[in-house]
Design a protein around this motif. Structure first.
Motif, short mmCIF file in Angstrom:
data_model
loop_
_atom_site.label_atom_id
_atom_site.label_comp_id
_atom_site.label_asym_id
_atom_site.label_seq_id
_atom_site.Cartn_x
_atom_site.Cartn_y
_atom_site.Cartn_z
N ILE A 93 0.85 -1.19 0.00
CA ILE A 93 0.00 0.00 0.00
C ILE A 93 0.89 1.24 0.00
CG2 ILE A 93 -1.77 1.27 1.29
CD1 ILE A 93 -2.63 -1.43 2.49
N PHE A 94 0.59 2.20 -0.88
CA PHE A 94 1.41 3.41 -0.96
C PHE A 94 0.54 4.59 -1.35
CE2 PHE A 94 1.49 1.27 -5.05
CZ PHE A 94 1.27 2.29 -5.97
N HIS A 95 1.04 5.82 -1.08
CA HIS A 95 0.32 7.04 -1.42
C HIS A 95 0.54 7.36 -2.89
CE1 HIS A 95 -0.79 11.39 -1.19
NE2 HIS A 95 -1.63 10.94 -0.28
N ASP A 96 -0.46 7.94 -3.54
CA ASP A 96 -0.35 8.17 -4.98
C ASP A 96 0.71 9.21 -5.35
OD1 ASP A 96 -1.66 10.51 -4.27
OD2 ASP A 96 -3.57 9.95 -5.18
N THR A 97 1.25 9.94 -4.35
CA THR A 97 2.37 10.85 -4.61
C THR A 97 3.70 10.12 -4.55
OG1 THR A 97 2.61 11.41 -2.26
CG2 THR A 97 1.12 12.79 -3.58
N PHE A 100 5.50 9.92 1.71
CA PHE A 100 4.98 9.54 3.03
C PHE A 100 5.49 8.15 3.45
CE2 PHE A 100 1.89 12.58 1.28
CZ PHE A 100 2.12 13.61 2.17
N PHE A 101 4.69 7.09 3.33
CA PHE A 101 5.14 5.77 3.75
C PHE A 101 4.51 4.68 2.90
CE2 PHE A 101 1.46 6.77 6.40
CZ PHE A 101 0.67 5.63 6.29
N ILE A 102 5.07 3.47 3.03
CA ILE A 102 4.59 2.28 2.33
C ILE A 102 4.30 1.21 3.37
CG2 ILE A 102 5.18 0.46 0.67
CD1 ILE A 102 7.23 2.45 -0.53
N ILE A 103 3.26 0.43 3.15
CA ILE A 103 2.99 -0.72 4.00
C ILE A 103 3.34 -1.97 3.19
CG2 ILE A 103 1.25 -2.00 5.30
CD1 ILE A 103 -0.36 0.60 5.50
N HIS A 104 4.27 -2.76 3.69
CA HIS A 104 4.66 -4.00 2.99
C HIS A 104 4.87 -5.10 4.03
CE1 HIS A 104 8.96 -3.71 4.15
NE2 HIS A 104 8.82 -2.41 3.96
N GLU A 126 6.97 1.54 6.26
CA GLU A 126 8.30 2.01 5.87
C GLU A 126 8.22 3.44 5.37
OE1 GLU A 126 11.16 1.24 2.09
OE2 GLU A 126 10.65 -0.55 3.26
N GLN A 127 8.97 4.34 6.00
CA GLN A 127 9.02 5.74 5.55
C GLN A 127 9.72 5.81 4.20
OE1 GLN A 127 8.19 8.46 7.93
NE2 GLN A 127 8.09 9.70 6.09
N VAL A 128 9.12 6.50 3.25
CA VAL A 128 9.75 6.66 1.94
C VAL A 128 11.07 7.41 2.11
CG1 VAL A 128 9.56 7.76 -0.32
CG2 VAL A 128 7.57 6.62 0.69
N GLY A 129 12.16 6.79 1.64
CA GLY A 129 13.48 7.41 1.74
C GLY A 129 14.14 7.26 3.10
N LEU A 215 12.95 0.56 10.02
CA LEU A 215 14.15 1.41 9.95
C LEU A 215 13.84 2.89 10.16
CD1 LEU A 215 16.01 -0.22 6.91
CD2 LEU A 215 16.10 -0.87 9.32
N LYS A 216 12.84 3.17 11.01
CA LYS A 216 12.37 4.55 11.18
C LYS A 216 13.17 5.28 12.26
CE LYS A 216 9.67 8.15 10.70
NZ LYS A 216 8.26 8.22 11.05
N ARG A 217 13.49 6.51 11.98
CA ARG A 217 14.11 7.40 12.96
C ARG A 217 13.62 8.81 12.68
NH1 ARG A 217 20.27 8.63 10.87
NH2 ARG A 217 19.70 9.08 8.73
#
Length: 267
Positions: A93-97, A100-104, A126-129, A215-217
């Protein structure tokens, strides 16, 4: 609310005199070279030096914020959430932009957890980037007495909906305005903290909950703004609190959010 006149002058004088005595008694103690402000912040914690509100007034203000919160959170099917896309191949699941974040999903192989041998599988955010965001707290002196700019912030997943948060609580996607919304309040002080009138007291990457965030900080920052800089409150959701008040509110039922708590953990 404390007067700006005689009462404030008395508190100002007491603070300076008692701080001086406190520092004198501690002069033989090793003072942290990493956090030189820690000794004064320890002193601040010992009693309430607020020039603005009593503890009872702060509590009533916060309870009113929770009572009058207009945010309504309604459970809806995940497939109906606007602007979020489910990949037909992976199920991610991801945002159309693409921000933000992805659910995997992840598969965890370990034998040293409560689930027993073999590990487990689970979804994770997972935070994008992997770049997280900025959690920033402003410290400013009024008549020489330090205060901290906090916000009664509503979030859809908050226990009680409203919790006390730092001055700034924003992902880098928010700061880039990927959502096409407005720039977060007070972001300018943290994005341009090389100003000579801004002193950085704490700036470090802080870990987040690895059980649900991959891996979020987040970058936790405590800055002190020069006393002569006027900072107006963007709304009545913001409040100047003493350090003693913030720490005392930790005993309340989930009033202080993890980000405010994390920034002040070093003191």
């Amino acid at each position: 609310m404390v007067d700006d006149g005689i009462n404030a002058s008395i508190i100002e004088i007491q603070y300076k005199q008692e701080l001086s005595n406190f520092m004198h008694h501690l002069k033989q103690t090793v003072v942290s070279s990493v956090y030189p402000h820690k000794t004064e912040m320890l002193f601040e914690s010992l009693r309430d030096w607020s020039l603005f509100y009593s503890m009872d007034e702060v509590k009533q203000w916060f309870l009113d914020k929770r009572k009058n919160c207009k945010m309504r959170v309604i459970d809806i099917p995940l497939k109906e959430v606007a602007h979020w896309v489910i990949d037909n191949t992976t199920g991610n699941i991801f945002h159309d932009t693409k921000d933000f974040f992805i659910i995997h999903g992840i598969q965890v192989n370990t034998d040293n957890r409560e689930v027993g041998k073999g590990g487990w599988e689970q979804p994770i955010l997972e935070q994008v980037g992997y770049d997280g965001g900025i959690l920033g707290l402003i410290r400013k002196r009024f008549r020489g007495v330090p205060h901290y700019l906090c916000e009664a912030k509503s979030e859809p997943g908050n226990y009680g909906k409203v919790q006390l948060s730092p001055t700034l609580q924003a992902t880098f996607a928010n700061l880039r305005q990927s959502h096409k919304g407005k720039k977060p309040n007070y972001a300018r002080f943290f994005e341009n903290n090389k100003d000579s009138k801004i002193k950085v007291l704490f700036d470090s990457w802080l870990a987040e909950d690895g059980g649900r965030l991959y891996l979020k900080r987040n970058r936790g920052i405590l800055i002190e703004i020069d006393e002569n800089i006027d900072i107006s409150l963007e709304s009545d959701d913001f409040i100047w609190l003493s350090l003693h008040q913030i720490k005392e509110l930790l005993i309340e039922d989930a009033w202080i959010n993890p980000h405010l708590r994390g920034i002040l953990a070093h003191v």
